[in-house]
Write a protein that holds these residues in place. Sequence first.
Motif, PDB file in Angstrom:
ATOM      1  N   TYR A  16       0.828  -1.204   0.000  1.00 14.36           N
ATOM      2  CA  TYR A  16       0.000   0.000   0.000  1.00 14.36           C
ATOM      3  C   TYR A  16       0.864   1.255   0.000  1.00 14.36           C
ATOM      4  CZ  TYR A  16      -3.142   3.622   1.828  1.00 14.36           C
ATOM      5  OH  TYR A  16      -3.845   4.794   2.022  1.00 14.36           O
ATOM      6  N   ARG A  17       1.933   1.263   0.780  1.00 17.93           N
ATOM      7  CA  ARG A  17       2.800   2.436   0.839  1.00 17.93           C
ATOM      8  C   ARG A  17       3.402   2.739  -0.536  1.00 17.93           C
ATOM      9  NH1 ARG A  17       3.904   3.905   6.191  1.00 17.93           N
ATOM     10  NH2 ARG A  17       3.492   2.271   7.753  1.00 17.93           N
ATOM     11  N   ASP A  18       3.827   1.701  -1.245  1.00 21.59           N
ATOM     12  CA  ASP A  18       4.388   1.920  -2.580  1.00 21.59           C
ATOM     13  C   ASP A  18       3.307   2.385  -3.552  1.00 21.59           C
ATOM     14  OD1 ASP A  18       6.935   1.257  -1.799  1.00 21.59           O
ATOM     15  OD2 ASP A  18       6.780  -0.851  -2.435  1.00 21.59           O
ATOM     16  N   ALA A  19       2.098   1.842  -3.407  1.00 20.94           N
ATOM     17  CA  ALA A  19       1.002   2.259  -4.283  1.00 20.94           C
ATOM     18  C   ALA A  19       0.707   3.744  -4.098  1.00 20.94           C
ATOM     19  CB  ALA A  19      -0.249   1.430  -3.985  1.00 20.94           C
ATOM     20  N   ILE A  20       0.736   4.218  -2.860  1.00 18.39           N
ATOM     21  CA  ILE A  20       0.505   5.637  -2.591  1.00 18.39           C
ATOM     22  C   ILE A  20       1.593   6.490  -3.241  1.00 18.39           C
ATOM     23  CG2 ILE A  20       0.495   7.389  -0.771  1.00 18.39           C
ATOM     24  CD1 ILE A  20      -2.106   5.830  -0.972  1.00 18.39           C
ATOM     25  N   LYS A  21       2.847   6.064  -3.148  1.00 20.46           N
ATOM     26  CA  LYS A  21       3.941   6.798  -3.782  1.00 20.46           C
ATOM     27  C   LYS A  21       3.740   6.884  -5.296  1.00 20.46           C
ATOM     28  CE  LYS A  21       7.436   5.566  -0.321  1.00 20.46           C
ATOM     29  NZ  LYS A  21       8.706   4.818  -0.082  1.00 20.46           N
ATOM     30  N   HIS A  22       3.378   5.763  -5.919  1.00 20.27           N
ATOM     31  CA  HIS A  22       3.151   5.761  -7.370  1.00 20.27           C
ATOM     32  C   HIS A  22       2.039   6.733  -7.742  1.00 20.27           C
ATOM     33  CE1 HIS A  22       5.939   2.545  -7.752  1.00 20.27           C
ATOM     34  NE2 HIS A  22       5.135   1.569  -7.315  1.00 20.27           N
ATOM     35  N   LEU A  23       0.969   6.739  -6.979  1.00 21.78           N
ATOM     36  CA  LEU A  23      -0.157   7.631  -7.252  1.00 21.78           C
ATOM     37  C   LEU A  23       0.223   9.096  -7.062  1.00 21.78           C
ATOM     38  CD1 LEU A  23      -3.004   5.539  -5.603  1.00 21.78           C
ATOM     39  CD2 LEU A  23      -2.960   6.248  -7.996  1.00 21.78           C
ATOM     40  N   THR A  32      -5.405   7.111   2.999  1.00 21.14           N
ATOM     41  CA  THR A  32      -6.464   7.325   2.018  1.00 21.14           C
ATOM     42  C   THR A  32      -7.059   5.989   1.589  1.00 21.14           C
ATOM     43  OG1 THR A  32      -5.453   9.349   1.152  1.00 21.14           O
ATOM     44  CG2 THR A  32      -7.003   8.193  -0.288  1.00 21.14           C
ATOM     45  N   ASP A  33      -8.379   5.924   1.596  1.00 17.86           N
ATOM     46  CA  ASP A  33      -9.070   4.745   1.077  1.00 17.86           C
ATOM     47  C   ASP A  33      -9.144   4.908  -0.433  1.00 17.86           C
ATOM     48  OD1 ASP A  33     -10.410   2.391   0.900  1.00 17.86           O
ATOM     49  OD2 ASP A  33     -12.190   3.032   2.015  1.00 17.86           O
ATOM     50  N   LEU A  34      -8.431   4.090  -1.161  1.00 19.87           N
ATOM     51  CA  LEU A  34      -8.288   4.268  -2.596  1.00 19.87           C
ATOM     52  C   LEU A  34      -9.638   4.287  -3.299  1.00 19.87           C
ATOM     53  CD1 LEU A  34      -5.218   1.975  -3.390  1.00 19.87           C
ATOM     54  CD2 LEU A  34      -5.261   4.406  -2.815  1.00 19.87           C
ATOM     55  N   ALA A  35      -9.821   5.251  -4.188  1.00 24.51           N
ATOM     56  CA  ALA A  35     -11.034   5.347  -4.994  1.00 24.51           C
ATOM     57  C   ALA A  35     -10.873   4.475  -6.242  1.00 24.51           C
ATOM     58  CB  ALA A  35     -11.288   6.799  -5.389  1.00 24.51           C
ATOM     59  N   THR A  36     -11.971   4.290  -6.943  1.00 23.19           N
ATOM     60  CA  THR A  36     -11.940   3.450  -8.136  1.00 23.19           C
ATOM     61  C   THR A  36     -10.946   3.975  -9.162  1.00 23.19           C
ATOM     62  OG1 THR A  36     -14.252   2.832  -7.811  1.00 23.19           O
ATOM     63  CG2 THR A  36     -13.339   2.484  -9.991  1.00 23.19           C
ATOM     64  N   ILE A  38      -8.550   2.034   8.048  1.00 26.89           N
ATOM     65  CA  ILE A  38      -9.543   1.922   6.971  1.00 26.89           C
ATOM     66  C   ILE A  38      -9.958   0.477   6.716  1.00 26.89           C
ATOM     67  CG2 ILE A  38      -8.798   4.043   5.831  1.00 26.89           C
ATOM     68  CD1 ILE A  38      -7.275   2.345   3.800  1.00 26.89           C
ATOM     69  N   LYS A  39      -9.572  -0.429   7.609  1.00 28.43           N
ATOM     70  CA  LYS A  39      -9.911  -1.835   7.411  1.00 28.43           C
ATOM     71  C   LYS A  39     -10.701  -2.380   8.600  1.00 28.43           C
ATOM     72  CE  LYS A  39      -8.344  -2.557   3.317  1.00 28.43           C
ATOM     73  NZ  LYS A  39      -9.256  -2.946   2.212  1.00 28.43           N
ATOM     74  N   ALA A  40     -11.261  -3.564   8.433  1.00 28.48           N
ATOM     75  CA  ALA A  40     -12.176  -4.158   9.415  1.00 28.48           C
ATOM     76  C   ALA A  40     -11.450  -4.631  10.670  1.00 28.48           C
ATOM     77  CB  ALA A  40     -12.942  -5.313   8.786  1.00 28.48           C
ATOM     78  N   PHE A  41     -12.224  -4.806  11.740  1.00 27.89           N
ATOM     79  CA  PHE A  41     -11.660  -5.108  13.060  1.00 27.89           C
ATOM     80  C   PHE A  41     -10.975  -6.456  13.134  1.00 27.89           C
ATOM     81  CE2 PHE A  41     -15.699  -7.304  13.243  1.00 27.89           C
ATOM     82  CZ  PHE A  41     -15.456  -8.403  14.056  1.00 27.89           C
ATOM     83  N   TYR A  42     -11.375  -7.415  12.291  1.00 23.45           N
ATOM     84  CA  TYR A  42     -10.879  -8.791  12.422  1.00 23.45           C
ATOM     85  C   TYR A  42      -9.543  -9.006  11.715  1.00 23.45           C
ATOM     86  CZ  TYR A  42     -13.207  -8.810   7.892  1.00 23.45           C
ATOM     87  OH  TYR A  42     -13.617  -8.489   6.621  1.00 23.45           O
ATOM     88  N   MET A  43      -8.997  -7.986  11.064  1.00 19.95           N
ATOM     89  CA  MET A  43      -7.753  -8.152  10.316  1.00 19.95           C
ATOM     90  C   MET A  43      -6.544  -8.042  11.248  1.00 19.95           C
ATOM     91  SD  MET A  43      -8.652  -6.086   6.814  1.00 19.95           S
ATOM     92  CE  MET A  43     -10.057  -6.602   5.807  1.00 19.95           C
TER      93      MET A  43
END
Length: 580
Positions: free
Chosen positions: A420-427, A447-451, A475-480
């Motif tokens: 996720y961190r790398d994806a944010i950098k690319h964006l 950030t919760d990634l948009a479509t 931004i994720k569910a409690f069970y993760m």
Amino acid sequence: MTQTTRQHLTKKMASRACLAAAVAASSRGGVSAFGTSSIGRSGLMARSLSSISSNNLFSSYPPSTTHATSINKNDLSNRISSVAPSRSFQLNMSTVAAGATTARRVKTAEAEVSDEQVSIKGWVRTVRKQKTLAFVEVNDGSNLSGIQCVLPFDSVDEDTMKEIDNLTTGCSVHAVGQIIESQGGKQAVELSASSLRIVGTCPGDTFPLAKKRHSLEYLRTIAHLRPRTNTIAAVARVRSTLAGSIHKFFQGEGFNYVQTPLITASDCEGAGEMFRVTTLDIDDVASLPRAKDEEGKELAGVDYAEDFFGKAAFLTVSGQLGGETHACALGDVYTFGPTFRAENSQTTRHLAEFWMVEPEMAFADLTSAMDNAEAMLKACVGDVIEKCEEDLEFFGKFFDKGLKARLDKLVSKPFVRCSYRDAIKHLQEEIAKDPSKWQFPDVEFGTDLATEHERWLAETKFDSAVFVYNYPKSIKAFYMRDNDEDGGETVNAMDLLVPGVGELVGGSQREERMDVLVEKMKELDLDVEDYWWYLDLRRFGSVPHAGYGLGFERLVTYVCGIENIRDAIAFPRYPGNAEF
């Protein structure tokens, strides 16, 4: 033998006698739904038992055979077995037109050249009449193209000639003839018909599906008829193939299929967007039981202890929690069923009722879940490529010209894996070039990634299906499961992004540490007591386990190349719409 047992046996033998008599009567030329039939004893039944009166049924038999107490059981068994269909009774029961011989029913998708007289049953798409013959395109739903029935006027019976004049688009028909090589170039085979009968008429002036292209928006208003169109029928066939392939894959991998409940008191996602289930009379507000505090003072809410289940109940948003219970006993399991979300969304990506595929694997981590999801998708899409070639060509022609190449790439190319961190950098690097091109240009950690972000990563940055993993905890569910290496700032979660759709799969390693899980539930104001059974899995023999959820309708839209998820399910449910 007791009297009750004797009566039961008598009724059972009488029913068998009716069947044997009906078959015998049909072999002597009984009246069928399409006229007189002539079927030998070795043939299949030619008429519906429901159309035979009790007088006709036994008129050819001696009086004694109409009484169950007089039947010779051995003789009866021989009569029934000699005419019993070898396959499904419904599929193979042939009803033939006047003067025709016994005809085996053939699905148009399986039609091959043969000297055998066969039966075709379906719905008329087009009718073309010429001076000496008529062309009738019949589709039975087994494939896109159907079959062309050629009716030479000098070779068909008089009743068929009368029926030809009454043929309209949409009427159901039964045709008998031989499958031959087609004289035209549009199809490989055609039916050289010797007879045709109309089963159900269809008034052309009121039939909503005239022979023209209709918008998908219009077709949603007639969802009960839209499966008769090329587009929706093709979607249905692809959907069916995908569903079968999903079961085949998991069964082949040794997973057990578990059916989890649709009614639940648990909010799996912790989002609160759930449909309430109640038997309380909400039309009579004054009669609703009111919640009370410890002193007996009425509160603003309803006392759901007085409701059917003794507590507040909802339609489930996921079968995951229930799946985990069985994974912690059977090892590897999967669920495949409907889920519900009361999200007030009118986008092309959301439904209020949708199907989810949710495998759960014991003694597994996030890598195991990603490996399994990739293998499953490659297997299922590969099956569609193999079995639904005609339908995919149709979608490629009218909806997505690059569809076939995209599906082939998904099957053959390894999926990319990006944190996720790398994806944010690319964006951030891409958005900085021209923020005006983006609807949501503000992207940072958390950030919760948009479509548009998801699709850019899959379609442009990597040109591939890509797993984005290790998302922020917030931004994720409690069970993760919290990641230990960054102090719990991220969780061991992943989303699979695919070109044309964006997010297709979401999964995680589940939090198996009870103390950590309880703290996370409290942070989200979840009532720990409601999840006592879920916590027991951590209390008694806890193991690392992981799983994911696949939105089935999103998979259908991806494989078909269609844009709106409302066209990927038979009867879409969304805000403001619960028709049919």
